[in-house]
Scaffold this active site. Structure first.
Site, PDB file in Angstrom:
ATOM      1  N   GLY A 521      26.910  45.871  82.353  1.00 14.79           N
ATOM      2  CA  GLY A 521      26.390  46.822  81.379  1.00 14.79           C
ATOM      3  C   GLY A 521      26.201  48.187  82.003  1.00 14.79           C
ATOM      4  N   ALA A 522      25.734  49.101  81.185  1.00 11.52           N
ATOM      5  CA  ALA A 522      25.458  50.460  81.643  1.00 11.52           C
ATOM      6  C   ALA A 522      24.001  50.772  81.386  1.00 11.52           C
ATOM      7  CB  ALA A 522      26.357  51.457  80.931  1.00 11.52           C
ATOM      8  N   GLY A 526      22.939  54.530  85.621  1.00 16.12           N
ATOM      9  CA  GLY A 526      24.180  54.068  86.229  1.00 16.12           C
ATOM     10  C   GLY A 526      24.532  52.685  85.726  1.00 16.12           C
ATOM     11  N   GLU A 527      25.385  51.990  86.476  1.00 18.13           N
ATOM     12  CA  GLU A 527      25.859  50.677  86.048  1.00 18.13           C
ATOM     13  C   GLU A 527      24.833  49.587  86.360  1.00 18.13           C
ATOM     14  OE1 GLU A 527      30.675  51.125  86.480  1.00 18.13           O
ATOM     15  OE2 GLU A 527      29.536  50.448  88.218  1.00 18.13           O
ATOM     16  N   ASP A 639       7.032  50.041  74.753  1.00 19.44           N
ATOM     17  CA  ASP A 639       8.397  49.897  74.234  1.00 19.44           C
ATOM     18  C   ASP A 639       8.768  48.423  74.103  1.00 19.44           C
ATOM     19  OD1 ASP A 639      10.853  50.698  73.287  1.00 19.44           O
ATOM     20  OD2 ASP A 639      11.727  50.978  75.272  1.00 19.44           O
TER      21      ASP A 639
END
Length: 876
Positions: A521-522, A526-527, A639
């Protein structure tokens, strides 16, 4: 429960075996049997093949009370009348008996043939299962027997504490079920040497006595009973989260969950006993809590292991006053060995011992008596603590030589010289170190302290450099006092140097210990990758790796590592675990445990309708437990949403995503702006939107939305409503409707979480207790919210989604990508949108819409249309 008596029996048909590639065929060597008459050799050959092919091991969660295939002697069953059921005695290739019973009175009327088993102990089980394997002749293949031939037989049971109570009347038996064959055989099958074996399973319960009898009644069928297996189900003993859960017999009710307390494995402890729930199918569900290894032990393969003891100790140079030893590192260090502790004492004087600490695998013990035996023991220390001492090793110092004994007159001179030298050396060291004494812990003591007490110099330095890591301390963190045993969240932003917070709460990992396997995923910076972590002395772990993209600014690096500073303070089974960080090389990385199933919302969408209500409640319970932990520490998540919950292969949910900073702007969408984009307000409590008031109570509101997401299998809260519409509707008192097929108890808890007055919302510890009660009492989840009450809490208008927005039923179905059902709706009289608006879930099932996902999509669209049609509903 199903059945005709006061106690019922559920039933489950497992399989029938017939033609096709999987159909067993009679060996050619037995083909001659099939030219014989029906009774006798024909059945013998057929049943022998059946028995030999069905000697299979039982699953680990099934405990056999009776298996006729494994009984070596006489079964002791009784048939009456005597010309009814007939036992066929054969042996297999190991000369073990094969017990089969047959009856074939198809040409005679009014058959009533009974076969009674011996007494069967239930071994404490309150619900038992009966598995029958049998073959049955097709009545149509029997010439002249159509009027009297049957293709079913009956099964009964009778409870009794008496092992010898065979004098039971027929009317005392309770009927379990009428047994029919999935497949019957014909004359053609006999010619083709094909055997058709049926398997049927029935269950009986609740049982209240020590045992029972079974009875089989034939009323005119041509049948062979190949085997009878009676068993109960259990949840097998298992070790989960370092807790041992014993074999547990399942409950009497098919929907019952039994709460079982586990006991911690050796060398582990817990504040509250871990619990799991044993389902009626013999599966362990809903794990709660875990044990932790004691200091000095490390988790490995479900056990807590200390460093294995030192076993190979070799003596080196031995003198009259010293002994040198060396040893090898333990076979199982269970981590990196930080140091060794060597304990030694003169033999038979164990109460007076000396301790030496060494980072090497060798030491020299000095100041020993000549010609004396000394006992040595060694143990290793890792980050987890000390291991156990080795066995005792004995070594003897050498005696005093004759030459030395003749020189006794020199000893006083030597002693005086040494004493003077030591005093002079102490004075010199005192003057050299007097200016730095305060730095090492001597406080305001002057240089005279070093002269008068040279040992203080050593003690001062030791207390600084050799402080015991297990000693309880009081830490000061930027004005916060951290007391031993009290866990309080410390905001990393209060540190002047953010790097200090990272090093305070996160462990530095060498990049060489990490193997990145693939990108999954991203992230915001970053990755996100999956990979493996292999630390020295520890087993390899699957991990998730967040990387910081190339060309980052110092602020981005600080923000990126801020999440690790937060996550590193948490230690709970329902909070994502931080393994460590990589900051001394590039790329900068955050390494966490790997959660195989990813984010909860995506996982639920992929598995729509695949879980039981209890499993969903178990997920919710885990999330609530994690949030209770955060709340107790004083951390507000802000969140909480299903997208920020991760789930592993055991369906354990863990709260994640602690790195977002939030600033409320004057945005027309009323969203929180973050570095990575906008977070919709759909999960946010109204007081947090209006006044920026974030508390654990606002997290509770968000938790209610997460509950709604879970029960609706990842549906988007408030569908396609705009954020402005959501804010307005919530302020006016409207709340999300109950998801389809939602237990009323769960929806009521959601509404409690959505109370406008934040002080009226439940606390997370109360939520955990409520969910525990539901798990312990699954029947309370059977009452569902009815359709009318679901609509009554719907939110205000959904824009153009009402019935008036579509000109025809076909257009509406096409718009929601359900056009395949247009013809079915029209054929059943739903030709107008007004008619469609009255469709219920039961109507959909009757129309043939059987896929749960399709039902949900159509019902959600219909609910939205109803909202517009009533033009505003009654607030909650």
């Amino acid at each position: 429960m199903r059945g005709s008596g006061p106690r019922g029996a559920g039933h489950r048909r497992t399989q029938g075996r017939g033609g096709g590639d999987d159909t067993p065929r009679v060996p050619a060597s037995l083909a001659g049997c099939y030219s014989a008459p029906l009774k006798g050799p024909l059945w013998t050959c057929l049943l022998l093949c059946a028995a030999l092919r069905t000697l299979l091991a039982s699953p680990s969660n099934e405990v056999n009370l009776l298996d006729s295939r494994t009984v070596m002697g006489d079964l002791g069953w009784i048939a009456f009348p005597k010309n009814g059921w007939e036992e066929i005695g054969e042996v297999d290739e190991n000369y073990a008996p094969i017990h089969t019973y047959q009856v074939c009175k198809v040409m005679e009327q009014n058959q009533n043939n009974w076969l009674l088993t011996s007494w069967i102990s239930n071994e404490g089980a309150s619900r038992i299962f009966i598995e029958l394997k049998f073959t049955l002749r097709d009545c149509n293949s029997l010439p002249g027997g159509l009027g009297t031939c049957k293709e079913t037989f009956n099964m009964y049971y009778f409870e009794s504490d008496d092992e010898n109570g065979r004098s039971i009347k027929e009317n005392q038996y309770i009927k379990i079920d009428t047994i029919a064959a999935d497949e019957s055989f014909t004359e053609l099958d006999l010619g083709d040497r094909v055997m058709k074996l049926n398997t049927e399973v029935r269950d009986v319960g609740p049982l209240s006595k020590k045992g029972f009898y079974l009875a089989f009644q034939d009323v005119g069928a041509c049948i062979a009973l190949v085997s009878v297996r009676v068993y109960y189900k259990k949840c097998p003993s298992v070790v989960r989260h370092l807790a041992i859960f014993p074999d547990t017999i399942t409950g009497a009710d098919s929907s019952q969950l039994l709460e079982v307390s586990g006991s911690c494995v050796n060398h582990s402890v817990t504040d509250d006993p871990p619990k799991m729930h044993c389902s009626a199918e013999g599966e362990w569900l809903v794990p709660i809590g875990k044990c932790m290894c004691k200091a000095g032990y490390e988790e490995k393969n479900g056990t807590c292991q200390a460093p294995s003891p030192v076993t190979n100790v070799k003596k080196g140079k031995i003198a009259k006053n010293s002994i040198s030893l060396s040893w090898q590192e333990p076979d199982r260090p269970n981590g990196i060995i930080l140091e060794y502790e060597i304990k030694y004492f003169e033999k038979d004087q164990e109460t007076s011992y000396t301790i030496i600490k060494s980072k090497e695998t060798s030491i020299t013990a000095e100041g020993l008596k000549p010609a004396s035996v000394y006992v040595f023991q060694i143990r290793a220390r890792t980050a987890a603590g000390y291991g156990v001492f080795s066995r005792r090793f004995e070594f003897e110092t050498t005696p005093v030589s004759v030459a030395a004994s003749n020189d006794q007159s020199q000893i006083p001179i030597i002693a005086v010289s040494v004493t003077v030298g030591v005093i002079l050396l102490a004075v010199m060291i005192g003057f050299l170190l007097s200016g730095s004494c305060c730095d090492c812990g001597c406080g305001r003591a002057s240089s005279l302290c070093a002269v008068a007490h040279p040992s203080l110099i050593w003690r001062c330095g030791y207390s600084k450099a050799k402080q015991d890591p297990e000693e309880e301390k009081m830490h000061f963190h930027n004005g916060h006092i951290k007391l031993p045993g009290v866990r309080t969240y410390i905001d990393p932003h209060t540190y002047e140097d953010p790097n200090q917070a990272v090093h305070e709460f996160a462990k530095e990992i060498e990049a060489s210990c990490i193997t990145i396997e693939r990108v999954i995923g991203a992230g915001e910076f970053g990755e996100v990758c999956s990979g493996r972590l292999k630390l020295p002395g520890k087993r390899e772990l699957p991990v998730a790796i967040k990387t910081l993209k190339v060309g980052y600014t110092e602020k981005q690096r600080r923000d990126f590592l801020g999440e690790a500073s937060i996550m590193g303070q948490f230690d709970h089974p329902n909070i994502i675990h931080l393994e460590g960080v990589v900051t001394k090389s590039k790329p900068v990385m955050i390494v966490t445990e790997y959660m195989e199933n990813g984010s909860l919302d995506t996982f639920l969408k992929k598995n729509d309708g695949q879980f039981t209500v209890i499993q969903l409640v178990g997920m919710l319970r885990g999330i609530a437990a994690g949030m209770k932990y955060l709340s107790d520490m004083g951390y507000v998540h802000r969140d909480l949403a299903a997208r920020n919950i991760l789930i592993n292969s055991n369906l354990v949910c863990k709260v994640s995503d602690f790195g977002l900073s939030r600033v409320l702007e004057d945005d027309p969408e009323a969203a929180y702006t973050t570095r990575g984009g906008k977070i919709p307000i759909r999960w946010t409590a109204p007081e947090a939107i209006a006044f920026r008031k974030f508390t654990s109570s606002s997290d509770v509101w968000s938790y209610g939305i997460v509950m709604w997401e879970v029960v609706s299998y990842g549906e988007r809260p408030y569908w396609e409503m705009t954020n402005q519409d959501v804010i307005k509707a919530v302020e006016e008192g409207y709340r999300l409707p109950s998801p389809m097929d939602c237990p009323a108890a769960l929806y009521q808890l959601m509404l409690d979480c959505w109370q406008k007055d934040r002080n009226s919302r439940p606390k997370f510890d109360e939520i955990v207790n409520m969910l525990d009660k539901l798990i312990r009492n699954p029947s309370s989840l059977k009452t569902l919210v009815n359709a009318s009450s679901r609509v009554s809490t719907l939110l205000a208008e959904h824009g153009s989604l009402g019935s008036g927005a579509y000109r025809s039923v076909g257009e509406w179905l096409e718009a929601i990508k359900m056009g395949r059902y247009t013809e079915i709706f029209m054929e059943n009289g739903y030709s107008s949108m007004d008619a469609v608006a009255q469709v219920t879930l039961e109507d959909l099932r009757r129309l043939g819409v059987t896929l749960v996902g399709h039902q949900k999509k159509i019902m959600s669209s219909l609910q939205e249309m109803k909202v517009q049609m009533v033009n505003g509903m009654v607030p909650v």
